[in-house]
Design an enzyme around this catalytic site. Sequence first.
Site, mmCIF file in Angstrom:
data_model
loop_
_atom_site.group_PDB
_atom_site.id
_atom_site.type_symbol
_atom_site.label_atom_id
_atom_site.label_comp_id
_atom_site.label_asym_id
_atom_site.label_seq_id
_atom_site.Cartn_x
_atom_site.Cartn_y
_atom_site.Cartn_z
ATOM 1 N N THR A 102 -5.268 19.161 6.688
ATOM 2 C CA THR A 102 -6.280 20.142 7.087
ATOM 3 C C THR A 102 -6.686 20.980 5.889
ATOM 4 O O THR A 102 -5.845 21.398 5.100
ATOM 5 C CB THR A 102 -5.736 21.064 8.199
ATOM 6 O OG1 THR A 102 -5.336 20.259 9.310
ATOM 7 C CG2 THR A 102 -6.779 22.052 8.652
ATOM 8 N N LEU A 138 -1.394 25.585 7.254
ATOM 9 C CA LEU A 138 -2.269 24.520 7.737
ATOM 10 C C LEU A 138 -1.555 23.195 7.515
ATOM 11 O O LEU A 138 -0.766 23.052 6.573
ATOM 12 C CB LEU A 138 -3.604 24.519 6.978
ATOM 13 C CG LEU A 138 -4.481 25.767 7.093
ATOM 14 C CD1 LEU A 138 -5.740 25.606 6.238
ATOM 15 C CD2 LEU A 138 -4.856 26.048 8.540
ATOM 16 N N ASP A 139 -1.845 22.209 8.378
ATOM 17 C CA ASP A 139 -1.287 20.876 8.186
ATOM 18 C C ASP A 139 -1.712 20.322 6.828
ATOM 19 O O ASP A 139 -2.739 20.721 6.260
ATOM 20 C CB ASP A 139 -1.777 19.922 9.273
ATOM 21 C CG ASP A 139 -1.189 20.233 10.643
ATOM 22 O OD1 ASP A 139 -0.185 20.971 10.704
ATOM 23 O OD2 ASP A 139 -1.745 19.737 11.638
ATOM 24 N N ARG A 140 -0.942 19.373 6.327
ATOM 25 C CA ARG A 140 -1.208 18.779 5.012
ATOM 26 C C ARG A 140 -2.646 18.284 4.886
ATOM 27 O O ARG A 140 -3.305 18.512 3.877
ATOM 28 C CB ARG A 140 -0.219 17.633 4.767
ATOM 29 C CG ARG A 140 -0.434 16.899 3.448
ATOM 30 C CD ARG A 140 0.638 15.834 3.246
ATOM 31 N NE ARG A 140 0.359 15.012 2.086
ATOM 32 C CZ ARG A 140 0.623 15.352 0.831
ATOM 33 N NH1 ARG A 140 1.177 16.514 0.563
ATOM 34 N NH2 ARG A 140 0.337 14.537 -0.171
#
Length: 315
Positions: free
Chosen positions: A133, A129-131
């Site tokens: 998110t 997951l993105d930082r």
Amino acid sequence: MKRRTFKAEQAGLAVGAALASELGISPEEARRLVEVGAVYVAGKRARDAGARLGVGQVVTVVLEEAGTSSLAAPVPALALRVLFEDAEIIAVDKPAGINAQPSEGRVGESLVDRVSAYLGSEAGLVHRLDRETSGVTVFGKTARATSALAAEFREGQARKRYVAATGPGLPERGTVDLPLSKDPSRPGRWRATRAANGVPAETDFQTLHAGPEFCLVELWPRTGRTHQLRAHLTALGAPILGDSRYGGAKQAAGLAAPRCLLHAQALQLRHPRTGKPWLVEAPVPEDLRRFFLAAEVEPPSGPVAPVPGPVAGGT
């Protein structure tokens, strides 16, 4: 970012001792550099200052990032919200603001570090997951489980449900199939358009709340591209609130959006041992839940069942 790279000149020297000798620092400072995740051996983050080096092994130390010394970085916190665990897999609730995996470009902990510390062994990362998110992230505890889980993601068998707060103007439901490509005018950002030679990307969505100031949306990505949901929602004219990279507003309806308000709420897979469908869900965090409460809408729950709709989006 400042870093130092050197090769071990003798076999059996401990990582901490090599650092102390090479950098001219105390053993305690060397140990702290390892603790904050600033040391890499052969490209892999070092976890034990007492681990022995082989002759010629390359050691990289991140000494400073963004003007801050690595020795000033906080020691990793080990608090971890476990959503499910058995002998083969572990699913955790990733908090916003932490990297999924370590990188030489960022000092400090990552989710892999936290889970590995909890397990006492290397966690098998199978998706990211993105930082900014939050939400469900699953790891394999054995090589066999990690391989099986990774295959499900690679083959598109994993079903994922996200929720987000966005700007106003979303259609009731639809499917975005705009290809993604790097935006040459904005480094670090992806654009969703048919005008460039991008990679295929598809997202089904259903709007849960459509108000004059913000929308709440349920999303089911069919593909797993970098920044896919962020770029697709921006292409629809409703960037995610708090997503400064894609033009998301920092507040709406008097509520603050302190980060990109995107949450991986549910993940449905086949269990690597039984082969049966397996569902894990993560509660919506407080910063996003405030928008659900304001809209008087309950977050979705239960099995992941995408609701495809008409093609939405532009060119």
